[in-house]
Design an enzyme around this catalytic site. Structure first.
Site, PDB file in Angstrom:
ATOM      1  N   ARG H  90     -25.123  24.380  39.243  1.00 54.41           N
ATOM      2  CA  ARG H  90     -25.506  25.794  39.310  1.00 54.41           C
ATOM      3  C   ARG H  90     -24.502  26.689  38.583  1.00 54.41           C
ATOM      4  O   ARG H  90     -24.874  27.693  37.971  1.00 54.41           O
ATOM      5  CB  ARG H  90     -25.665  26.252  40.765  1.00 54.41           C
ATOM      6  CG  ARG H  90     -26.806  25.593  41.552  1.00 54.41           C
ATOM      7  CD  ARG H  90     -28.108  25.551  40.832  1.00 54.41           C
ATOM      8  NE  ARG H  90     -29.207  24.991  41.612  1.00 54.41           N
ATOM      9  CZ  ARG H  90     -29.529  23.692  41.669  1.00 54.41           C
ATOM     10  NH1 ARG H  90     -28.825  22.777  41.013  1.00 54.41           N
ATOM     11  NH2 ARG H  90     -30.581  23.299  42.378  1.00 54.41           N
ATOM     12  N   GLU H  93     -25.229  26.303  34.983  1.00 55.59           N
ATOM     13  CA  GLU H  93     -26.434  27.068  34.649  1.00 55.59           C
ATOM     14  C   GLU H  93     -26.104  28.544  34.452  1.00 55.59           C
ATOM     15  O   GLU H  93     -26.680  29.205  33.580  1.00 55.59           O
ATOM     16  CB  GLU H  93     -27.440  26.891  35.791  1.00 55.59           C
ATOM     17  CG  GLU H  93     -28.763  27.586  35.576  1.00 55.59           C
ATOM     18  CD  GLU H  93     -29.723  27.280  36.726  1.00 55.59           C
ATOM     19  OE1 GLU H  93     -29.911  26.099  37.052  1.00 55.59           O
ATOM     20  OE2 GLU H  93     -30.253  28.244  37.329  1.00 55.59           O
ATOM     21  N   SER H 116      -8.355  35.036  30.651  1.00 52.89           N
ATOM     22  CA  SER H 116      -7.557  33.814  30.749  1.00 52.89           C
ATOM     23  C   SER H 116      -8.061  32.908  31.869  1.00 52.89           C
ATOM     24  O   SER H 116      -8.420  33.370  32.954  1.00 52.89           O
ATOM     25  CB  SER H 116      -6.099  34.165  31.015  1.00 52.89           C
ATOM     26  OG  SER H 116      -5.336  32.983  31.097  1.00 52.89           O
TER      27      SER H 116
END
Lengths: 149, 149, 149, 149, 149, 149, 149, 149, 149, 149
Positions: H90, H93, H116
């Site tokens: 997830r 995604e 960063s």
């Protein structure tokens, strides 16, 4: 204009004029071998300016294409790896089967280093043979030792 | 026992006995070239039974390893592709740069077909050169025409 | 003009004229089998000049396309590997499941070597069967032994 | 115990006893073809219980290995794709070159569907030929039509 | 004209006319289910000629596009694998998590074979549920046994 | 101890004791469906502690394996993607062919969102059929809408 | 017209009119957050019809583009994975380094399940800091438990 | 001893002693956050020597493992990419869907540079919610501008 | 207009006007180094508005191209990885051979962290040498420590 | 014994004896730079026999390991590409962003050829800086021109 478009223009003119690579080399090359001239016209090496001018005339190329032939290309001629074309695949197969053998034998003879693919030349010729003619390749590359600083 | 384990046994014995591939070839080969003997011991070709017996003696191999050396291996010697080792990579680079050139020139000379990687032989030698010695490869493969039925 | 464009022109004409591959083969082929003619028109093999001329007439192709059909193409017909098309995937699956079996049985029968994919022919036919007709493929390729030099 | 370990046990016993696949098939098979018996012992198909019992005796396999030979394996026999072994690669090359041709011709003859790789059989035989013997494959798979609900 | 271009023409007309797939199915289908009609218009299945004619009228397609809709396409609808689209990925995730489970349970029930993806149908419906409606898929495929010859 | 080792222990015991997944489910499950129990024992889901204790007894597992069965695993059951096993590949093929169709139809019915692969259940059963029995899958997943904040 | 073309039209108009995403959000959004509006205009989310109408006016888009902005796109915004762009790569690196940590901690707190990427929102802001300002992300996704049926 | 073996020893001890990451953090950490301690024990970060000593005592680790916990690891925690585990996927995604959006918005606010992943911290907490609790992540990374020399 | 099209316009104008990168840098740069100017014109960095205006004049670029040169690009300059071009590949080879060495030595000297590729500069010069001139690269990047919160 | 096992023995001894690479270099090197000694001990370069003997003593290595340290290894130090470790990734990112720039600038200065990765040396040092110390790399490789035969 991209280098790949120059290659397409060259191949199209070659086809319509019925030229062979041998004839092209004879008409274009000043001091460059047939393999390098062919590679340059396929977008992998560069031509000398005089050679590019002759190529532009022979293939009716626009000015930018002529200049592009003298530029150093972004090299890499294969659309996929491993190559799907059977002729080119056989060379890849040789590396798969003999790669570690070449490494062992070259390094036993020369020590730690590589065979240059830059300071490199090669010839290809037909080797007549009763059981069927053979393709003969002779390759020669400078041995470069790993330097130790 | 797997073929890769035979290769590891061979390399370990070669290392501890301080043998070179040249010496190994002299002690083992009946009719097989140095390149094929080395390739066989690296797991890519097979040895004749008599050669395998000598190899088993030379390297103190168990019986199953000796038999394995006479079997046809599942070929493919590289742990990754493209090869990460610089020496082997240079051959791969040659295909990237010259692959389509070889295709054009071989096919212009021989017609539609391939250079065999099976009915194939090769020699490697040192070519002395003032600017640095060179590795010379001579490869010769039978040309096979696409048959049309 | 690229070979892929010729394929697209051929498929478009075939579609609009309502031709089958069988009819195309009958109208075009001099001495070439239906499989090779189809493969050539799909960009994987080359036609003889006389066949290409007939193809150009049948499909209203421009001159460059006709010449391209006689040139040796850069082979490889699949947009991705493994192939996503179910019909083609089934052949790929056969290699996945039976690949090592074929290797064992061919090599037990013939020794070390390969079945040529170049000196190769094949036929395809319908095999009537009460439980549902079957596709029958017969393939035959010359066995090539690993040569030992 | 994993199926791959059973394969290794079988290959090791076959090697040390000097058996061929033909002999193994004769000793083991009840109703199964040589190709399927070989594929099963290489971990791609399953054996009937009676066949597995004979295999266990022939190869001195432990009980769990015998049961494993009757289980349906997770199929897929190739360590990499495309296959690096030259013999197996040639089949892969056939799909690259002829894949779309097979699709066109099968579908022109049979309509929309596939050739089954499950309801499938095949034979392999030597075809004597003056110019060099040939490997002959005959494959036959049930045609399955796309059903429309 | 390529099949992908037909898909783009269809989607553009659907968008500008404000049609839903349900409406399209009602206007076009003779005997084909909504899932197959949608898949055909997205380039994965073929339509019957009568359906293609209605589709051509509905979407103002040129003649070649109408014929293309009746041709068997080169299947494979995803631009990358694994699919990047979250909705489609969830199905891929189900295979990752449950793939081996399905294999075990189907084979325990049916023996060695596969569930056909060709003789296959499926329905999709909304399942009202207080905690949030659910997507219900019912899939049914013929079981095909590995044949043993 | 790794989860994959637990799976191997379970499969080995199942094999030697001649158990089926159906029997295992009956002996182990408190409230968990057969699909989830099987998936858990194959390393993809977790068991309730009471179920894990019964599993440990049934399969003679050590304590750490029992605890591991109650832990949430790192999911993903396939050794390669696309799957090489023919049964599992067919599901993958369905996504390749119907993936974009499912997306269109689910989203037309439900709006923007996905079918959950987490709040998800499924049943598998045999559907008797004169032309050959069928595998019937019923899947049901909660529809989750893209939330807009 | 494809969704990628709409994105290009939007970016071109944004560039020539000198608009910022903040200004675009103010002019277009009815109830949608800046992140979702930007994602929609980059082809990853959809706009409400009223928002799409305003976007069409602001960017001089044709009617089909306006409709496309209200359609659910095929998601996936990266031309390659791992992403080559340094800014986006840093997020990918976080998953590489912390992925298994997130899994352990979320599951210890919540049990077996996932953080939804669908019922999900996020804000991004500048966090002033003497040693250099910081990017602050707050993400919040509904926890979804694996359901057991 | 490899770092991955230390991780396995830690997970095994954690499991058999029934410890949670929260408890481990309380017993081990001097000044390190729960996320970093967990990441270190999973092989992605390093511990301070005092923390490693406590960890070694808590988990009964050998001396080399204790030292390894203070070494900087070769980072990268995922066995494959894209990750097959649903929870970790997830996050992947989110990058696929929002990656280009984050790039646009961060760069509009901060100019050319990156957030960063080194000077970076993050917290994770449960956010109670009537419709289902939520996972809340707050991430904060220093913005680094591309320097121009 | 896409950034890649700007690069093509720039390269075409550079070629036809016979300019070198050194001349271009002199005519365009206000405060930017030759490496950054070249990278920007190749689509990897951005120019200051004043520099972009000069570039637009020098290369006869349209207004949108000028603005694009000031935008932060989606970075990543290589068409494939590993790079097929021999010059660029050598840098990749250095990472393959020395990558873990750099990691060990930098971290021994600086502790846990990275060398920034953002706060980074570099110069390239010719180093005359009797045995053949050398390419000298000096790279300097800020060391960034992993922060522990 | 494999080279990777030697690396593991070295790292384990270094860890337990609390040695730094600087100390190791001082104790082992005769004429080899710190970078090459470290690379050799990590399995990427070879040591001189005298150096290997000292290394064997320092790390209590068996004889075969000592010999292995003098052999030319199969090079390639990274377990995956792109590298997942953040420190090493930054070098990879530099090639992604600046690769084509380096190609242009080196070739403008030197003509067609490459910077050798074989006849190559490099130093790494700390560059104190008020805003944070910097890592300074100086690399120098012989320029090799493409030879034209």
């Amino acid at each position: 204009m991209k280098r790949a478009e120059v290659t397409e223009l060259v191949l199209s003119a070659k086809r319509l004029k019925g030229l062979t690579w041998k004839q092209i080399h004879e008409k274009i090359a000043v001091s460059t071998s047939p393999i390098v001239v062919t590679a340059a016209l396929l977008g992998q090496m560069r031509l000398e300016p005089g050679e590019a001018a002759k190529a532009a005339e022979l293939f009716d190329l626009p000015k930018e294409a002529e200049i592009l032939l003298t530029e150093i290309p972004y090299r890499g001629s294969l659309p996929q790896v491993p190559p799907t074309d059977p002729l080119i695949y056989r060379f890849y197969e040789l590396i798969q089967v003999y790669g570690t053998t070449w490494k062992e034998l070259i390094q036993e003879e020369f020590g730690d280093g590589i065979m240059s693919a830059i300071d490199f030349d090669m010839t290809m010729e037909r080797q007549p043979d009763q059981k069927g003619d053979r393709v003969k390749f002779a390759m020669s590359g400078k041995f470069l030792s790993y330097k130790r600083y």
